[in-house]
Design a protein around this motif. Structure first.
Motif, PDB file in Angstrom:
ATOM      1  N   ILE A 120       0.816  -1.215   0.000  1.00 48.79           N
ATOM      2  CA  ILE A 120       0.000   0.000   0.000  1.00 48.79           C
ATOM      3  C   ILE A 120       0.853   1.269   0.000  1.00 48.79           C
ATOM      4  O   ILE A 120       0.466   2.281  -0.553  1.00 48.79           O
ATOM      5  CB  ILE A 120      -1.018   0.043   1.163  1.00 48.79           C
ATOM      6  CG1 ILE A 120      -0.306   0.057   2.490  1.00 48.79           C
ATOM      7  CG2 ILE A 120      -2.051  -1.056   1.092  1.00 48.79           C
ATOM      8  CD1 ILE A 120      -1.178   0.755   3.524  1.00 48.79           C
ATOM      9  N   PHE A 174       1.520   6.009  -1.699  1.00 56.50           N
ATOM     10  CA  PHE A 174       1.529   7.218  -0.861  1.00 56.50           C
ATOM     11  C   PHE A 174       2.033   8.449  -1.610  1.00 56.50           C
ATOM     12  O   PHE A 174       1.428   9.517  -1.568  1.00 56.50           O
ATOM     13  CB  PHE A 174       2.400   7.014   0.389  1.00 56.50           C
ATOM     14  CG  PHE A 174       1.829   6.050   1.411  1.00 56.50           C
ATOM     15  CD1 PHE A 174       0.578   5.451   1.234  1.00 56.50           C
ATOM     16  CD2 PHE A 174       2.554   5.747   2.554  1.00 56.50           C
ATOM     17  CE1 PHE A 174       0.072   4.568   2.179  1.00 56.50           C
ATOM     18  CE2 PHE A 174       2.050   4.874   3.508  1.00 56.50           C
ATOM     19  CZ  PHE A 174       0.817   4.280   3.317  1.00 56.50           C
ATOM     20  N   TYR A 206      -8.908  -5.692   2.276  1.00 60.23           N
ATOM     21  CA  TYR A 206      -9.164  -4.878   3.463  1.00 60.23           C
ATOM     22  C   TYR A 206     -10.454  -4.106   3.296  1.00 60.23           C
ATOM     23  O   TYR A 206     -10.900  -3.853   2.184  1.00 60.23           O
ATOM     24  CB  TYR A 206      -8.022  -3.869   3.690  1.00 60.23           C
ATOM     25  CG  TYR A 206      -6.672  -4.500   3.875  1.00 60.23           C
ATOM     26  CD1 TYR A 206      -6.384  -5.227   5.028  1.00 60.23           C
ATOM     27  CD2 TYR A 206      -5.693  -4.369   2.908  1.00 60.23           C
ATOM     28  CE1 TYR A 206      -5.135  -5.811   5.208  1.00 60.23           C
ATOM     29  CE2 TYR A 206      -4.442  -4.945   3.078  1.00 60.23           C
ATOM     30  CZ  TYR A 206      -4.170  -5.663   4.219  1.00 60.23           C
ATOM     31  OH  TYR A 206      -2.951  -6.232   4.397  1.00 60.23           O
ATOM     32  N   ASP A 207     -11.013  -3.698   4.411  1.00 57.90           N
ATOM     33  CA  ASP A 207     -12.153  -2.783   4.370  1.00 57.90           C
ATOM     34  C   ASP A 207     -11.731  -1.467   3.734  1.00 57.90           C
ATOM     35  O   ASP A 207     -10.632  -0.986   3.990  1.00 57.90           O
ATOM     36  CB  ASP A 207     -12.609  -2.441   5.807  1.00 57.90           C
ATOM     37  CG  ASP A 207     -13.567  -3.468   6.360  1.00 57.90           C
ATOM     38  OD1 ASP A 207     -14.239  -4.133   5.547  1.00 57.90           O
ATOM     39  OD2 ASP A 207     -13.625  -3.601   7.601  1.00 57.90           O
ATOM     40  N   GLU A 230     -10.492   0.963   6.279  1.00 64.92           N
ATOM     41  CA  GLU A 230      -9.113   0.779   6.732  1.00 64.92           C
ATOM     42  C   GLU A 230      -8.128   1.347   5.723  1.00 64.92           C
ATOM     43  O   GLU A 230      -7.136   2.003   6.080  1.00 64.92           O
ATOM     44  CB  GLU A 230      -8.836  -0.716   6.906  1.00 64.92           C
ATOM     45  CG  GLU A 230      -8.924  -1.188   8.324  1.00 64.92           C
ATOM     46  CD  GLU A 230      -8.415  -2.616   8.430  1.00 64.92           C
ATOM     47  OE1 GLU A 230      -7.401  -2.816   9.116  1.00 64.92           O
ATOM     48  OE2 GLU A 230      -9.026  -3.502   7.807  1.00 64.92           O
ATOM     49  N   LEU A 231      -8.414   1.073   4.452  1.00 70.22           N
ATOM     50  CA  LEU A 231      -7.534   1.598   3.404  1.00 70.22           C
ATOM     51  C   LEU A 231      -7.583   3.121   3.372  1.00 70.22           C
ATOM     52  O   LEU A 231      -6.569   3.791   3.238  1.00 70.22           O
ATOM     53  CB  LEU A 231      -7.940   1.026   2.042  1.00 70.22           C
ATOM     54  CG  LEU A 231      -7.616  -0.454   1.855  1.00 70.22           C
ATOM     55  CD1 LEU A 231      -8.240  -0.981   0.568  1.00 70.22           C
ATOM     56  CD2 LEU A 231      -6.101  -0.679   1.841  1.00 70.22           C
ATOM     57  N   ASP A 234      -8.122   5.084   5.815  1.00 69.13           N
ATOM     58  CA  ASP A 234      -7.304   5.592   6.916  1.00 69.13           C
ATOM     59  C   ASP A 234      -5.820   5.501   6.578  1.00 69.13           C
ATOM     60  O   ASP A 234      -5.049   6.429   6.816  1.00 69.13           O
ATOM     61  CB  ASP A 234      -7.568   4.792   8.201  1.00 69.13           C
ATOM     62  CG  ASP A 234      -8.914   5.135   8.817  1.00 69.13           C
ATOM     63  OD1 ASP A 234      -9.518   6.145   8.387  1.00 69.13           O
ATOM     64  OD2 ASP A 234      -9.366   4.389   9.717  1.00 69.13           O
ATOM     65  N   ALA A 235      -5.415   4.346   6.032  1.00 65.90           N
ATOM     66  CA  ALA A 235      -3.996   4.154   5.735  1.00 65.90           C
ATOM     67  C   ALA A 235      -3.521   5.158   4.686  1.00 65.90           C
ATOM     68  O   ALA A 235      -2.412   5.677   4.754  1.00 65.90           O
ATOM     69  CB  ALA A 235      -3.753   2.727   5.238  1.00 65.90           C
ATOM     70  N   PHE A 236      -4.387   5.435   3.708  1.00 65.21           N
ATOM     71  CA  PHE A 236      -4.031   6.401   2.669  1.00 65.21           C
ATOM     72  C   PHE A 236      -4.282   7.838   3.121  1.00 65.21           C
ATOM     73  O   PHE A 236      -3.965   8.774   2.400  1.00 65.21           O
ATOM     74  CB  PHE A 236      -4.839   6.142   1.386  1.00 65.21           C
ATOM     75  CG  PHE A 236      -4.458   4.872   0.667  1.00 65.21           C
ATOM     76  CD1 PHE A 236      -3.125   4.573   0.410  1.00 65.21           C
ATOM     77  CD2 PHE A 236      -5.428   3.982   0.230  1.00 65.21           C
ATOM     78  CE1 PHE A 236      -2.767   3.415  -0.272  1.00 65.21           C
ATOM     79  CE2 PHE A 236      -5.084   2.823  -0.452  1.00 65.21           C
ATOM     80  CZ  PHE A 236      -3.750   2.541  -0.695  1.00 65.21           C
ATOM     81  N   ALA A 237      -4.870   8.005   4.299  1.00 64.41           N
ATOM     82  CA  ALA A 237      -5.223   9.341   4.817  1.00 64.41           C
ATOM     83  C   ALA A 237      -5.990  10.135   3.772  1.00 64.41           C
ATOM     84  O   ALA A 237      -5.663  11.291   3.475  1.00 64.41           O
ATOM     85  CB  ALA A 237      -3.972  10.097   5.290  1.00 64.41           C
ATOM     86  N   LEU A 238      -7.013   9.496   3.207  1.00 63.99           N
ATOM     87  CA  LEU A 238      -7.776  10.150   2.135  1.00 63.99           C
ATOM     88  C   LEU A 238      -8.744  11.168   2.702  1.00 63.99           C
ATOM     89  O   LEU A 238      -9.323  10.967   3.771  1.00 63.99           O
ATOM     90  CB  LEU A 238      -8.579   9.108   1.344  1.00 63.99           C
ATOM     91  CG  LEU A 238      -7.784   8.075   0.567  1.00 63.99           C
ATOM     92  CD1 LEU A 238      -8.736   7.151  -0.194  1.00 63.99           C
ATOM     93  CD2 LEU A 238      -6.801   8.744  -0.395  1.00 63.99           C
TER      94      LEU A 238
END
Ligand SMILES: Nc1nc2c(ncn2[C@@H]2O[C@H](COP(=O)(O)OP(=O)(O)O)[C@@H](O)[C@H]2O)c(=O)[nH]1
Ligand SMILES: [Mg+2]
Lengths: 200, 116
Positions: A121, A125, A151-152, A155-156, A158-162
């Motif tokens: 992932i 970034f 993944y949900d 969750e993605l 959040d991880a990508f801070a979209l």
């Protein structure tokens, strides 16, 4: 180039067409060229862009500014829409050192697609940051590799801070209908951003 | 049941706003180049002549000319700019910045995609 080769080249037929540039980003091997090829009416073409680097990294001690030029191949495809629009889809090179080229490619672009692979992932970034900083509307398309964990979306996200309005969709870059869905999601999002804004 | 995202990696978030510089957007990869065949092209210098002959059968974008003629993009941009100045080529820039929020145009793109 002989003129015989130009005879088989599909020309832009309409003299009133509006072209639209879209930038497809993501790490090397994530499926950008596949994505472009799935909807392109021409076999994806490749053209050389030249990038100038002014430094070669911190361990280059013998020069304060080393200027090098690197030639980077850009893949692109074309899709003529029945509404007198010609879409050009450009694959942005995924390697971090080529990120300055992504900035060039965004000039005049309407929007972007970030292809992501859940096995890596972090590979998405940098390009997300580039698109955000340029104010380029984009969607994140999670490419469906067989061995990639699922993944949900939340969750993605959040991880990508979209940003909350940035769409995230699943995609199979090999499938024309799936790629079309990604593109319509992008354009719908751009329309949604446009409507509430005053036109100044 | 989706797997848990265990990498612990989270992108650092540094929005700055702003847009790609519209001033530099006049001639880019997707700019369409339409030849004007009524303008005399004998005597055009070398590579400009080559670009013009290549475009004579019909319009293409800057990047297509570069790919087919195997010239770097930057070279084709310079040659195309010369041919625009001399009136041999009429260009159409991809959706200019001021039209990027034009709902009619965006709807046309959307409907065009849906009709495919
Ligand atoms: N399973 C699967 N494989 C894909 C998908 N998209 C691309 N690939 C494969 O991944 C490899 C890299 O794709 P490519 O388009 O060249 O990646 P690029 O470097 O981003 O342009 C190729 O072998 C593709 O066939 C996808 O959606 N699913
Ligand atoms: Mg590729």
């Amino acid at each position: 180039m002989g003129s015989s080769s130009s005879d088989v080249i599909a020309r832009v037929a309409s003299t009133t067409a509006t072209s639209v540039k879209l930038v497809i980003g993501g790490r090397f091997g994530v499926g950008k060229t596949t994505f472009i090829g799935a909807v392109s009416e021409i076999t994806p073409l490749s053209t050389d862009a030249v990038m100038t680097d002014y430094s070669r990294g911190v361990d280059d001690l013998d020069a304060d500014s080393v200027k090098t030029t690197t030639t980077v191949a850009l893949d692109f495809g074309r899709l003529t829409l029945p509404s007198d629009i010609v879409l050009y889809l450009f694959g942005a090179p995924g390697q971090p050192r080529f990120l300055p080229l992504v900035d060039d490619l965004m000039i005049g672009a309407l929007g972007g697609v970030v292809l992501a692979d859940t096995r890596h992932i972090e590979g998405a970034f940098d390009v997300i940051t580039r698109f955000e900083n340029a104010g380029l509307p984009f969607v994140v398309a999670v490419n469906a590799f067989a061995t990639a964990p699922v993944y949900d979306d939340s969750e993605l996200r959040d991880a990508f801070a979209l940003a909350p309005q940035t769409p995230i969709v699943s995609c199979d870059a090999r499938d024309r209908a799936s790629v079309k869905t990604v593109l319509t999601t992008l354009v719908r999002d751009i329309i949604a951003r446009t409507i509430p804004e005053p036109t100044t | 049941m989706p797997a848990r995202l265990r990498t612990g990696l989270v992108r650092s978030h540094t929005p700055t706003g702003g847009r790609a510089d519209p001033a530099r957007s006049s001639l880019n990869e997707s700019t369409l180049l339409y030849p004007d065949l009524t303008v005399e092209r004998a005597g055009l210098p070398g590579k400009t002549q080559q670009v013009m002959e290549f475009l004579a059968p019909g319009a293409l974008a800057v990047a297509e000319v570069a790919a087919y003629l195997r010239l770097p993009l930057a070279v084709v941009k310079v040659l195309a700019a010369d041919l625009i100045t001399s009136g041999h080529i009429v260009s159409r820039t991809p959706v200019p910045a001021e039209q990027q929020h034009d709902c009619d145009l965006l709807e046309r793109i959307l409907h065009g995609l849906e009709q495919l």
